[in-house]
Design an enzyme around this catalytic site. Sequence first.
Site, PDB file in Angstrom:
ATOM      1  N   THR A   1       1.458  -0.742   6.169  1.00 42.47           N
ATOM      2  CA  THR A   1       0.549   0.403   6.170  1.00 42.47           C
ATOM      3  C   THR A   1      -0.518   0.161   7.245  1.00 42.47           C
ATOM      4  OG1 THR A   1       0.938   0.549   3.797  1.00 42.47           O
ATOM      5  CG2 THR A   1      -0.888   1.850   4.679  1.00 42.47           C
TER       6      THR A   1
ATOM      7  N   ILE B   1       6.955  -0.461  -2.527  1.00 38.67           N
ATOM      8  CA  ILE B   1       7.177  -1.653  -3.358  1.00 38.67           C
ATOM      9  C   ILE B   1       8.529  -2.223  -2.934  1.00 38.67           C
ATOM     10  CG2 ILE B   1       7.403  -2.519  -5.713  1.00 38.67           C
ATOM     11  CD1 ILE B   1       6.088   0.170  -6.603  1.00 38.67           C
TER      12      ILE B   1
ATOM     13  N   GLY C   1       0.800  -1.217   0.000  1.00 35.32           N
ATOM     14  CA  GLY C   1       0.000   0.000   0.000  1.00 35.32           C
ATOM     15  C   GLY C   1       0.835   1.271   0.000  1.00 35.32           C
TER      16      GLY C   1
ATOM     17  N   GLU D   1      -0.525 -12.606  -0.488  1.00 30.44           N
ATOM     18  CA  GLU D   1       0.443 -11.839   0.313  1.00 30.44           C
ATOM     19  C   GLU D   1       0.895 -12.591   1.571  1.00 30.44           C
ATOM     20  OE1 GLU D   1      -1.278  -8.022   0.935  1.00 30.44           O
ATOM     21  OE2 GLU D   1       0.192  -7.509   2.470  1.00 30.44           O
TER      22      GLU D   1
HETATM   23  P1  ADP Z   1       3.024  -1.959   2.705  1.00 31.76           P
HETATM   24  O1  ADP Z   1       3.439  -3.323   2.247  1.00 31.76           O
HETATM   25  O2  ADP Z   1       1.590  -1.854   3.117  1.00 31.76           O
HETATM   26  O3  ADP Z   1       3.472  -0.870   1.778  1.00 31.76           O
HETATM   27  P2  ADP Z   1       5.285  -1.627   4.506  1.00 31.76           P
HETATM   28  O4  ADP Z   1       5.698  -2.828   5.304  1.00 31.76           O
HETATM   29  O5  ADP Z   1       6.161  -1.280   3.369  1.00 31.76           O
HETATM   30  O6  ADP Z   1       3.770  -1.757   4.094  1.00 31.76           O
HETATM   31  O7  ADP Z   1       5.191  -0.402   5.543  1.00 31.76           O
HETATM   32  C1  ADP Z   1       4.728   0.872   5.184  1.00 31.76           C
HETATM   33  C2  ADP Z   1       5.039   1.832   6.314  1.00 31.76           C
HETATM   34  O8  ADP Z   1       6.452   1.930   6.476  1.00 31.76           O
HETATM   35  C3  ADP Z   1       4.576   3.251   6.094  1.00 31.76           C
HETATM   36  O9  ADP Z   1       3.230   3.419   6.478  1.00 31.76           O
HETATM   37  C4  ADP Z   1       5.534   4.042   6.964  1.00 31.76           C
HETATM   38  O10 ADP Z   1       5.083   4.114   8.304  1.00 31.76           O
HETATM   39  C5  ADP Z   1       6.816   3.217   6.939  1.00 31.76           C
HETATM   40  N1  ADP Z   1       7.880   3.705   6.039  1.00 31.76           N
HETATM   41  C6  ADP Z   1       9.169   3.300   6.107  1.00 31.76           C
HETATM   42  N2  ADP Z   1       9.922   3.902   5.195  1.00 31.76           N
HETATM   43  C7  ADP Z   1       9.111   4.720   4.496  1.00 31.76           C
HETATM   44  C8  ADP Z   1       9.318   5.618   3.411  1.00 31.76           C
HETATM   45  N3  ADP Z   1      10.521   5.794   2.854  1.00 31.76           N
HETATM   46  N4  ADP Z   1       8.248   6.281   2.927  1.00 31.76           N
HETATM   47  C9  ADP Z   1       7.028   6.120   3.457  1.00 31.76           C
HETATM   48  N5  ADP Z   1       6.775   5.284   4.494  1.00 31.76           N
HETATM   49  C10 ADP Z   1       7.799   4.587   5.020  1.00 31.76           C
END
Ligand code: ADP
Length: 267
Positions: A99, A12, A9, A70
């Site tokens: 997220t 990537i 979300g 997932e």
């Molecule tokens: P998803 O698979 O849902 O994208 P992630 O495991 O990648 O989830 O985690 C997303 C979360 O990681 C974000 O909501 C934020 O709190 C944190 N995060 C870490 N690094 C970043 C970044 N560079 N930009 C935005 N969010 C980040």
Amino acid sequence: MNIGIDAGGTLIKIAYMEHNSLILNKFPVSELAHVADWINGRDNARICMTGGKASALQSLIHLKAPELVEFDATCRGVEYFLEKLGVTESQYVVTNVGTGTSIHLIDSGQHRRLGGTGVGGGTLIGLSHLLTGLTNYEEIIQAAAKGSRDQIDLKVSHIYEGVEPPIPGDLTASNFGRILQGASHPPFSREELLASVVGLVGETVATVSVLAAGQSGATTVIFIGSSFIGNNLLKDVVQRYTKLRGAAPLFIENGEYAGAIGAWLHE
Ligand code: ADP
């Protein structure tokens, strides 16, 4: 070459092997088209994808890539990390603080989703933005690390002032509950507010995880997800609260790549 992609979300995550070393990379989801171009430029690549944005990515690439559920990919990735770390436990809970937050039980190679909470990394960024105007993840976590929660969060010991409480006084009775009750009143500093947001997220995910673990007889909770990247404050809160509530926390370095690694391992 196999390439595993977890298009989540917010971020990537990509895993592949090059010159005998495992390469792990991440991009914001806003760069989906850039990731698609990168994939399209790789001849002979075998792509496997997972995550909520996998279909959107599929529509931008030339190859037809298999898509994994997932949670299957994540649990496979966690097993990969544990093998490398020499951890032999067969029953544990995996909490993925992405997220949002998703909680799974792994028991002798079988896995089952126990539940989750909408409080996660997205909450951390969103609430932090509302309270301080900051939008950048790094800035948010760096400022949070300098803050104190003392004047914002109400602890059990604040309520049971001077007497022995029936539960540990150090537990938070109410996140943000001291704002109108303590010695200081708003406005609070950006650092104090952000530290309290991290506290809210960390204590919620730890509490829900420990309750889920207790229900299924597991005692170890493995925490993964990008919300822990560079975020020692969140790790500390989760670690402390998980222990305080009676379970054993374990953090896996690069654990946020578990889904991408699970996809990369797919035959
Ligand atoms: P998803 O698979 O849902 O994208 P992630 O495991 O990648 O989830 O985690 C997303 C979360 O990681 C974000 O909501 C934020 O709190 C944190 N995060 C870490 N690094 C970043 C970044 N560079 N930009 C935005 N969010 C980040």
